[in-house]
Write a protein that holds these residues in place. Structure first.
Motif, PDB file in Angstrom:
ATOM      1  N   ARG A  92       0.566  20.987   1.044  1.00 55.86           N
ATOM      2  CA  ARG A  92       1.119  22.155   1.539  1.00 55.86           C
ATOM      3  C   ARG A  92       1.201  22.233   3.112  1.00 55.86           C
ATOM      4  N   SER A  93       0.180  22.029   3.624  1.00 52.47           N
ATOM      5  CA  SER A  93      -0.007  21.950   5.357  1.00 52.47           C
ATOM      6  C   SER A  93       0.870  20.815   5.709  1.00 52.47           C
ATOM      7  N   PHE A  94       0.739  19.792   5.547  1.00 57.49           N
ATOM      8  CA  PHE A  94       1.983  18.784   5.825  1.00 57.49           C
ATOM      9  C   PHE A  94       3.337  19.019   5.926  1.00 57.49           C
ATOM     10  N   ARG A  95       3.811  19.884   4.719  1.00 57.47           N
ATOM     11  CA  ARG A  95       5.116  20.122   4.622  1.00 57.47           C
ATOM     12  C   ARG A  95       5.299  21.603   5.584  1.00 57.47           C
ATOM     13  N   ASN A  96       4.294  22.454   5.496  1.00 55.51           N
ATOM     14  CA  ASN A  96       4.508  23.548   6.277  1.00 55.51           C
ATOM     15  C   ASN A  96       4.470  22.960   8.019  1.00 55.51           C
ATOM     16  N   LEU A  97       3.715  21.995   8.271  1.00 53.97           N
ATOM     17  CA  LEU A  97       3.537  21.908   9.773  1.00 53.97           C
ATOM     18  C   LEU A  97       4.429  20.520  10.088  1.00 53.97           C
ATOM     19  N   LEU A 127      -8.950   9.883  15.922  1.00 49.18           N
ATOM     20  CA  LEU A 127     -10.216  10.496  15.488  1.00 49.18           C
ATOM     21  C   LEU A 127      -9.971  10.584  14.148  1.00 49.18           C
ATOM     22  N   HIS A 128     -11.023  10.309  13.039  1.00 46.95           N
ATOM     23  CA  HIS A 128     -11.155  10.400  11.795  1.00 46.95           C
ATOM     24  C   HIS A 128     -12.145  11.557  11.207  1.00 46.95           C
ATOM     25  N   LEU A 129     -11.502  12.315  10.473  1.00 49.05           N
ATOM     26  CA  LEU A 129     -12.610  13.106   9.981  1.00 49.05           C
ATOM     27  C   LEU A 129     -13.429  12.616   8.649  1.00 49.05           C
ATOM     28  N   ILE A 130     -14.845  12.533   8.964  1.00 46.89           N
ATOM     29  CA  ILE A 130     -15.521  12.008   8.148  1.00 46.89           C
ATOM     30  C   ILE A 130     -16.391  12.873   7.337  1.00 46.89           C
ATOM     31  N   GLY A 131     -16.517  14.293   7.268  1.00 47.63           N
ATOM     32  CA  GLY A 131     -17.305  15.001   6.882  1.00 47.63           C
ATOM     33  C   GLY A 131     -16.437  15.980   5.772  1.00 47.63           C
ATOM     34  N   SER A 132     -16.868  16.632   5.122  1.00 54.42           N
ATOM     35  CA  SER A 132     -16.164  17.308   3.912  1.00 54.42           C
ATOM     36  C   SER A 132     -15.248  18.358   4.503  1.00 54.42           C
ATOM     37  N   LEU A 133     -14.254  18.507   3.893  1.00 56.06           N
ATOM     38  CA  LEU A 133     -13.188  19.303   4.623  1.00 56.06           C
ATOM     39  C   LEU A 133     -13.201  20.621   3.415  1.00 56.06           C
ATOM     40  N   GLN A 134     -13.111  21.848   4.000  1.00 58.07           N
ATOM     41  CA  GLN A 134     -12.796  22.923   3.306  1.00 58.07           C
ATOM     42  C   GLN A 134     -11.216  23.438   3.228  1.00 58.07           C
ATOM     43  N   THR A 135     -10.835  23.872   2.379  1.00 58.19           N
ATOM     44  CA  THR A 135      -9.539  24.163   2.336  1.00 58.19           C
ATOM     45  C   THR A 135      -9.043  24.996   3.320  1.00 58.19           C
ATOM     46  N   ASN A 136      -9.848  25.882   3.748  1.00 60.41           N
ATOM     47  CA  ASN A 136      -9.224  26.955   4.691  1.00 60.41           C
ATOM     48  C   ASN A 136      -9.223  26.257   6.113  1.00 60.41           C
ATOM     49  N   LYS A 137      -9.686  24.996   6.110  1.00 60.42           N
ATOM     50  CA  LYS A 137      -9.716  24.482   7.714  1.00 60.42           C
ATOM     51  C   LYS A 137      -8.636  23.329   7.581  1.00 60.42           C
ATOM     52  N   VAL A 138      -8.048  23.235   6.610  1.00 60.06           N
ATOM     53  CA  VAL A 138      -6.939  22.036   6.563  1.00 60.06           C
ATOM     54  C   VAL A 138      -5.896  21.953   7.768  1.00 60.06           C
ATOM     55  N   LYS A 139      -5.432  23.283   7.892  1.00 65.61           N
ATOM     56  CA  LYS A 139      -4.416  23.411   8.818  1.00 65.61           C
ATOM     57  C   LYS A 139      -4.874  22.817  10.293  1.00 65.61           C
ATOM     58  N   GLN A 140      -6.128  23.189  10.613  1.00 69.21           N
ATOM     59  CA  GLN A 140      -6.665  22.798  11.825  1.00 69.21           C
ATOM     60  C   GLN A 140      -6.763  21.437  11.974  1.00 69.21           C
ATOM     61  N   ALA A 141      -7.631  20.800  10.695  1.00 65.57           N
ATOM     62  CA  ALA A 141      -8.013  19.567  10.505  1.00 65.57           C
ATOM     63  C   ALA A 141      -6.845  18.612  10.963  1.00 65.57           C
TER      64      ALA A 141
END
Ligand SMILES: *Cc1c(COP(=O)(O)O)cnc(C)c1O
Length: 217
Positions: A111-116, A76-90
């Protein structure tokens, strides 16, 4: 066969033909499945298709987890714009994020790559048409964003663009390809239902197709 599967078969053939004609590598078809219900996705998955793109994190979050469970090898690719508050979920949902376009998002992804403790391949979206209302980094800001991404150790694998509607896409495809080559990036995501042949002749890795499969909305 349903019209969808007829369209799919015709598309697969047309893509193979275009890549042979232009002596380019066969690109992968990324099915742009926004607004399509799970039954439709299921039809394509059952047929063996495995690569999809969604525009919205929220919509993908409702549709995809059950499908991914049944078809663990689908991507699955994300092809729409990404808000920073959705990064973790994305980054938990998507295998590739195609729409990195600003420093704030680069920091949030790092940050989310590191945390998760996950990493996802990323594409930088370039606003090749310099359209103010559109997402994508402006061409003149591209290099500094790429540089920041490298400093943050983000895995940038390529570039994505959405040319302006009703204009010749070729200058945009050419710009994207030349930016990628200059910076040693190997993947391109460009070309949609109306212009995928031109994108193939410009060496794209992925074409993103909705209308040619599902019809006009
Ligand atoms: C919907 C969408 C597509 C597919 O466009 P079609 O013209 O319907 O093939 C491609 N890329 C993005 C980013 C989209 O949102």
């Amino acid at each position: 066969m349903t019209p969808l599967l007829d369209n799919y078969k015709a598309l697969v053939e047309a893509v193979a033909y275009s890549s042979r004609e232009s002596r380019q590598l066969l690109p992968q078809i990324l099915v742009a499945s926004k607004t399509q219900p799970p039954e439709v996705l299921e039809t394509m998955l059952a047929q063996g298709h495995r690569l999809f793109g969604e525009n919205q994190v929220q919509e993908a979050h409702y549709k995809w987890p059950p499908l991914k469970q049944r078809y663990p090898d689908c991507r699955l690719h994300l092809i729409g714009s990404l808000q920073t508050n959705k990064v973790k979920q994305a980054i938990q949902l998507f295998d590739v994020i195609e729409t990195l376009d600003r420093p704030k998002l680069a920091y949030a992804l790092a940050r989310s790559f590191r945390n998760l403790n996950i990493r996802r391949d990323l594409l930088i979206q370039v606003n090749t048409g310099r359209e103010p209302q559109k997402s994508g980094v402006m061409p003149e800001d591209f290099y500094s964003l790429l540089h920041l991404a490298y400093n943050l150790k983000l895995p940038i694998i390529g570039l994505m663009c959405i040319p302006p509607v009703n204009s010749d896409p070729i200058p945009h495809f050419t710009m994207l390809r030349s930016l990628a080559r200059t910076h040693g990036l190997s993947h391109l995501s460009m070309g949609m239902s109306d212009d995928y042949r031109a994108a193939i002749s410009h060496g794209t890795s992925w074409i993103r197709i909705g209308t040619a499969l599902f019809g006009q909305k």
